[in-house]
Motif scaffolding. Structure first.
Motif, short mmCIF file in Angstrom:
data_model
loop_
_atom_site.label_atom_id
_atom_site.label_comp_id
_atom_site.label_asym_id
_atom_site.label_seq_id
_atom_site.Cartn_x
_atom_site.Cartn_y
_atom_site.Cartn_z
N LYS B 114 23.93 5.11 -52.08
CA LYS B 114 23.67 5.48 -50.70
C LYS B 114 24.93 5.53 -49.83
O LYS B 114 25.05 6.40 -48.97
CB LYS B 114 22.64 4.50 -50.10
CG LYS B 114 22.08 4.92 -48.77
CD LYS B 114 20.77 4.18 -48.46
CE LYS B 114 20.36 4.42 -47.01
NZ LYS B 114 20.87 3.35 -46.11
N PRO B 115 25.88 4.62 -50.07
CA PRO B 115 27.11 4.70 -49.26
C PRO B 115 27.84 6.04 -49.38
O PRO B 115 28.56 6.43 -48.47
CB PRO B 115 27.97 3.55 -49.81
CG PRO B 115 26.98 2.57 -50.34
CD PRO B 115 25.85 3.39 -50.89
N GLN B 116 27.64 6.75 -50.50
CA GLN B 116 28.26 8.07 -50.64
C GLN B 116 27.67 9.03 -49.61
O GLN B 116 28.37 9.84 -49.02
CB GLN B 116 28.03 8.61 -52.06
CG GLN B 116 28.85 7.89 -53.12
CD GLN B 116 30.31 8.28 -53.07
OE1 GLN B 116 30.65 9.45 -52.99
NE2 GLN B 116 31.20 7.30 -53.09
N GLU B 118 26.39 8.08 -46.77
CA GLU B 118 26.84 7.64 -45.45
C GLU B 118 28.27 8.07 -45.18
O GLU B 118 28.60 8.49 -44.07
CB GLU B 118 26.71 6.12 -45.32
CG GLU B 118 25.27 5.67 -45.26
CD GLU B 118 25.13 4.25 -44.78
OE1 GLU B 118 26.10 3.48 -44.88
OE2 GLU B 118 24.03 3.90 -44.30
N ALA B 119 29.12 7.97 -46.22
CA ALA B 119 30.51 8.36 -46.03
C ALA B 119 30.57 9.85 -45.67
O ALA B 119 31.31 10.26 -44.78
CB ALA B 119 31.32 8.08 -47.30
N ALA B 120 29.76 10.65 -46.37
CA ALA B 120 29.75 12.09 -46.10
C ALA B 120 29.20 12.37 -44.70
O ALA B 120 29.67 13.26 -43.98
CB ALA B 120 28.92 12.81 -47.16
#
Lengths: 251, 222
Positions: B114-116, B118-120
């Motif tokens: 999920k952090p991927q 959010e980073a995007a």
């Protein structure tokens, strides 16, 4: 609290409320960040500091109150998220570089895709921001080939490439050992010296003391004590006294 | 006919084997395209789209392929649409494969940390850009081994298309047997032929999985 436009804060939270189910995480949080200011959000785990930071970039929706960031009404459902996020850079604890892209591609992705920047120009920009964090030689490396500290610096560079008006740092050194922490903090210090507006959630009390213009100490979802960095050495509330005490033991 | 197994019989079986491969390729391509849409629909921000695609997946996964094939062939005929065995088999297999691939791929897309996302998101990428430039390239790497593994299932399941009169490997075997009455020999040939088509894919899938296992650290949020 009416202010004229020249001194309008970059980030302002007023009476922000946020619950996760029955758990009230933010209970009337208010603070503002002026242009060029460095604000450190500190507090125990679960005090709501990370949630407050995530609300600024709308990774969490608030239940009540008002959040204005660079003129965007973040608390409103119709906020233009892409415009907001072009003004706000965020760096996470777990770096979150894209593993399938080189460092250069990580950095150029958003400027090209979002701002329509030409590839050549974006590459120049990538070199520039990587130089800022001292990683020029890692341009063509993949994230997995970098140390944690280098990955975090690359993540900061990626954020900088979007030329944000304010940077948010969410416990960016918590996953790093002391040596790597130092190299990341050095980069953030340089950003502060260059006049970047920053909000950081941090456990590094020494660092907060050295770099922050203002400290916001959160306790049980509320802003418990706020003031200049000197409140860390002479806290007025027993909670902050205790928190700083334990913090000093750690560092 | 009668007599002994000769080169003509083998040629006929070979032709059936080619149709098995052909039908598998059609099912994979058709099912892949529809399955990709299903996978995206399963994670759509719209609840109605999620619900509709989930219902589709449940319906197909809860129905034997044999029944889907009969429905495709006789059902369409009953409402006045005359379809060839190839069309019926292709359509049925496409719907069947789409449900499974859609579900496999949804899982792969959602297993990108999920952090991927959010980073995007934090970089102001639109939902489509996040999907195409950040999530899918990572999801495809995760999806390759199970997808290749599922291809083995598709090849074997095309044998069911024989029930609607489509002459693939299984059906061509039945036809040859009807004239020779040497079921053991003929079905042994057919079994070996299926195995020869499936085993390399199985091996390939296992090898991919081992390679993915080694490279797993690449996919973790570090």
């Amino acid at each position: 609290m009416q202010q004229n436009s020249s001194s309008e804060p970059i980030v302002s939270l007023r009476n922000v409320q946020k619950s996760f189910g029955p758990l009230r995480v933010l209970d009337g949080v208010s603070f503002a960040v002026e242009r060029g200011e460095v604000l450190a959000l500190i507090g125990r785990s679960g005090s709501g500091k990370s949630t407050a930071l995530r609300c600024i970039d709308r990774f969490e929706k608030v239940d009540g109150g008002e959040i204005v960031v660079c003129g965007h009404r973040v608390d409103r459902p119709d906020v233009d998220l892409r415009a907001l996020r072009q003004d706000v850079g965020i760096v996470f604890q777990s770096y979150n570089l894209f593993p399938h892209l080189t460092i250069e591609q990580n950095i150029t992705l958003a400027p090209c895709a979002v701002k329509g920047m030409a590839t050549a120009q974006a590459r120049d920009l990538a070199r520039k921001v990587l130089a800022q964090v001292g990683l020029e030689e890692k341009l063509h490396a993949y994230p997995e080939q970098l140390s944690g500290g280098q990955q975090q610096r690359a993540a900061i560079a990626r954020s900088l490439a979007m030329q944000p008006k304010v940077m948010l740092f969410d416990e960016v050194t918590s996953a790093l050992d002391p040596e790597l922490t130092a190299e990341v903090l050095k980069v953030i210090e340089q950003l502060a010296a260059d006049g970047m507006t920053m909000v950081m959630v941090t456990h590094e009390m020494g660092f907060a003391k050295g770099i922050a213009d203002r400290i916001v100490f959160m306790h049980r979802g509320k802003v418990h004590e706020t003031g200049p960095a000197s409140i860390l050495t002479s806290p007025t509330t027993p909670e902050l006294t205790q928190f700083v005490g334990t913090g000093n033991l750690k560092s | 006919m009668g007599g002994h197994l000769n080169i003509n019989h083998l040629m006929f079986l070979g032709q059936g084997a080619l149709w098995t491969i052909g039908l598998s390729v059609i099912a994979l391509i058709g099912g892949g395209i529809v399955g990709f849409i299903i996978a995206l629909a399963r994670i759509s921000p719209l609840k109605s789209v999620r619900l509709a695609s989930a219902t589709y997946v449940q319906l197909v996964q809860g129905t034997p392929l044999l029944v889907i094939l009969f429905l495709g062939y006789f059902g369409l005929a009953a409402i006045g649409l005359k379809v060839s065995p190839l069309t019926a088999a292709s359509a049925s297999l496409t719907l069947y494969v789409a449900a499974y691939l859609g579900e496999i791929w949804r899982g792969c897309i959602q297993s990108v940390p999920k952090p991927q996302w959010e980073a995007a998101e934090g970089l102001a990428l639109s939902r489509t850009q996040r999907m195409i430039k950040v999530i899918l390239p990572q999801a495809i790497r995760i999806a390759t081994p199970p997808t290749v593994g599922f291809m083995v299932q598709i090849i074997k399941n095309t044998s069911l298309a024989s029930v609607v009169g489509f002459v693939e490997l299984m059906r061509s075997g039945q036809i040859v047997n009807n004239s020779l009455f040497e079921p053991f020999a003929i079905y042994a040939i057919i079994a070996v032929t299926y195995f020869a088509m499936c085993y390399p894919l199985s091996l390939f899938s296992q090898r991919l999985e081992r390679r993915m296992g080694r490279g797993r650290s690449n996919l973790a949020p570090a």
